[in-house]
Write a protein that holds these residues in place. Structure first.
Motif, PDB file in Angstrom:
ATOM      1  N   VAL A   1      -7.228  -3.410   6.269  1.00  0.00           N
ATOM      2  CA  VAL A   1      -6.414  -2.191   5.151  1.00  0.00           C
ATOM      3  C   VAL A   1      -5.459  -1.232   6.486  1.00  0.00           C
ATOM      4  O   VAL A   1      -6.101  -0.764   6.488  1.00  0.00           O
ATOM      5  CB  VAL A   1      -7.201  -1.333   4.127  1.00  0.00           C
ATOM      6  N   PRO A   2      -4.488  -1.286   6.224  1.00  0.00           N
ATOM      7  CA  PRO A   2      -3.078  -0.018   7.391  1.00  0.00           C
ATOM      8  C   PRO A   2      -4.777   1.333   6.276  1.00  0.00           C
ATOM      9  O   PRO A   2      -5.099   1.334   5.463  1.00  0.00           O
ATOM     10  CB  PRO A   2      -2.434   0.234   6.674  1.00  0.00           C
ATOM     11  N   GLN A   3      -4.349   2.358   7.178  1.00  0.00           N
ATOM     12  CA  GLN A   3      -4.901   3.982   7.708  1.00  0.00           C
ATOM     13  C   GLN A   3      -3.754   4.409   8.287  1.00  0.00           C
ATOM     14  O   GLN A   3      -2.695   4.271   8.499  1.00  0.00           O
ATOM     15  CB  GLN A   3      -5.655   3.659   7.997  1.00  0.00           C
TER      16      GLN A   3
ATOM     17  N   PRO B   1      -8.370   4.825   4.140  1.00  0.00           N
ATOM     18  CA  PRO B   1      -7.747   3.528   3.965  1.00  0.00           C
ATOM     19  C   PRO B   1      -6.907   4.225   2.830  1.00  0.00           C
ATOM     20  O   PRO B   1      -6.704   4.928   1.934  1.00  0.00           O
ATOM     21  CB  PRO B   1      -8.799   2.545   3.111  1.00  0.00           C
ATOM     22  N   MET B   2      -4.776   3.283   2.854  1.00  0.00           N
ATOM     23  CA  MET B   2      -4.585   3.731   2.243  1.00  0.00           C
ATOM     24  C   MET B   2      -4.350   3.090   0.169  1.00  0.00           C
ATOM     25  O   MET B   2      -5.485   1.687   0.886  1.00  0.00           O
ATOM     26  CB  MET B   2      -2.798   3.169   2.881  1.00  0.00           C
TER      27      MET B   2
ATOM     28  N   TYR C   1       5.507   3.765   1.685  1.00  0.00           N
ATOM     29  CA  TYR C   1       5.200   2.319   1.490  1.00  0.00           C
ATOM     30  C   TYR C   1       4.670   1.991   2.392  1.00  0.00           C
ATOM     31  O   TYR C   1       5.854   1.482   3.341  1.00  0.00           O
ATOM     32  CB  TYR C   1       5.873   1.833   0.370  1.00  0.00           C
ATOM     33  N   LEU C   2       3.432   1.012   2.554  1.00  0.00           N
ATOM     34  CA  LEU C   2       3.637   0.117   3.294  1.00  0.00           C
ATOM     35  C   LEU C   2       3.817  -2.145   3.084  1.00  0.00           C
ATOM     36  O   LEU C   2       2.632  -1.732   1.720  1.00  0.00           O
ATOM     37  CB  LEU C   2       1.610   0.277   4.360  1.00  0.00           C
TER      38      LEU C   2
ATOM     39  N   TYR D   1       0.814  -1.314   0.033  1.00  0.00           N
ATOM     40  CA  TYR D   1       0.098   0.108   0.283  1.00  0.00           C
ATOM     41  C   TYR D   1       1.045   1.109   0.083  1.00  0.00           C
ATOM     42  O   TYR D   1       2.182   0.702   0.547  1.00  0.00           O
ATOM     43  CB  TYR D   1      -0.590   0.206   1.326  1.00  0.00           C
ATOM     44  N   TYR D   2       0.111   2.788  -0.919  1.00  0.00           N
ATOM     45  CA  TYR D   2       0.967   3.801  -0.336  1.00  0.00           C
ATOM     46  C   TYR D   2       0.243   4.625   0.095  1.00  0.00           C
ATOM     47  O   TYR D   2      -0.967   4.446  -0.241  1.00  0.00           O
ATOM     48  CB  TYR D   2       1.587   3.556  -1.807  1.00  0.00           C
TER      49      TYR D   2
END
Length: 178
Positions: free
Chosen positions: A49-51, A94-95, A14-15, A3-4
């Motif tokens: 989902v990462p936030q 959310p990313m 970026y994750l 994710y970005y």
């Protein structure tokens, strides 16, 4: 899946969650300059989902895993752990998923060493780097190593040392040269 998020002009975060770790990478770039900073944390696989939430001049990241909720703060090119109560849920988004993680991006090539500098001349002035000298007319200024006959000793253990040594070869003590 990586994710970005765009943090600002020329800066992205970026994750990625390869296996049990979370990889956070900050990348910034402008014409002729690139910078990257990464942190890897053992979190376990993500369950959401990462936030990201923008706060002040930085941002907060949040990842939820089976082991717990992790929150990190980004300020400039710094990444650090943030207290869970710092999270601002009403500003969170959310990313975005991306196909391209930083692991698949090409690394920057290291810079090639510089060629030794030839003596520089300006009129009747000449400068050279090894040994460092400057000549102008009939005057010469320079830095030379002390004569080889000058014996030096470690202040910690008394062992003989050579001029220019940074550490004693006998005890490892850091040496201070004049």
């Amino acid at each position: 899946m990586p994710y970005y998020c765009d943090l600002g002009p020329g800066q992205k975060v970026y994750l990625d969650n390869p296996g049990p770790t979370t990889l956070i990478t900050l990348a910034s770039g402008s014409a002729g300059q690139q910078q990257q900073s990464s942190t890897q944390i053992h979190t376990g696989p993500w369950t959401e989902v990462p936030q990201i939430a923008r706060v002040g001049s930085g941002a907060l990241l949040r990842c939820v895993t089976a082991q717990g909720t992790y929150t990190w703060q980004i300020q400039g090119m710094q990444i650090g752990a943030a207290p869970t109560n710092a999270w601002v849920a009403d500003q969170a988004t959310p990313m975005q998923a991306t196909e391209v993680g930083l692991s698949s991006m090409a690394s920057m090539q290291p810079m090639a060493p510089m060629e030794p500098m030839a003596p520089m001349r300006m009129g009747d002035m000449q400068m050279s780097m090894n040994p460092m000298t400057m000549r102008m007319g009939n005057m010469t200024l320079g830095l030379d190593a002390p004569a080889a006959s000058t014996q030096q000793f470690c202040t910690q253990c008394g062992a003989a040392i050579a001029w220019g040594d940074r550490f004693c070869g006998s005890c490892g003590h850091q040496l201070h040269q004049p």
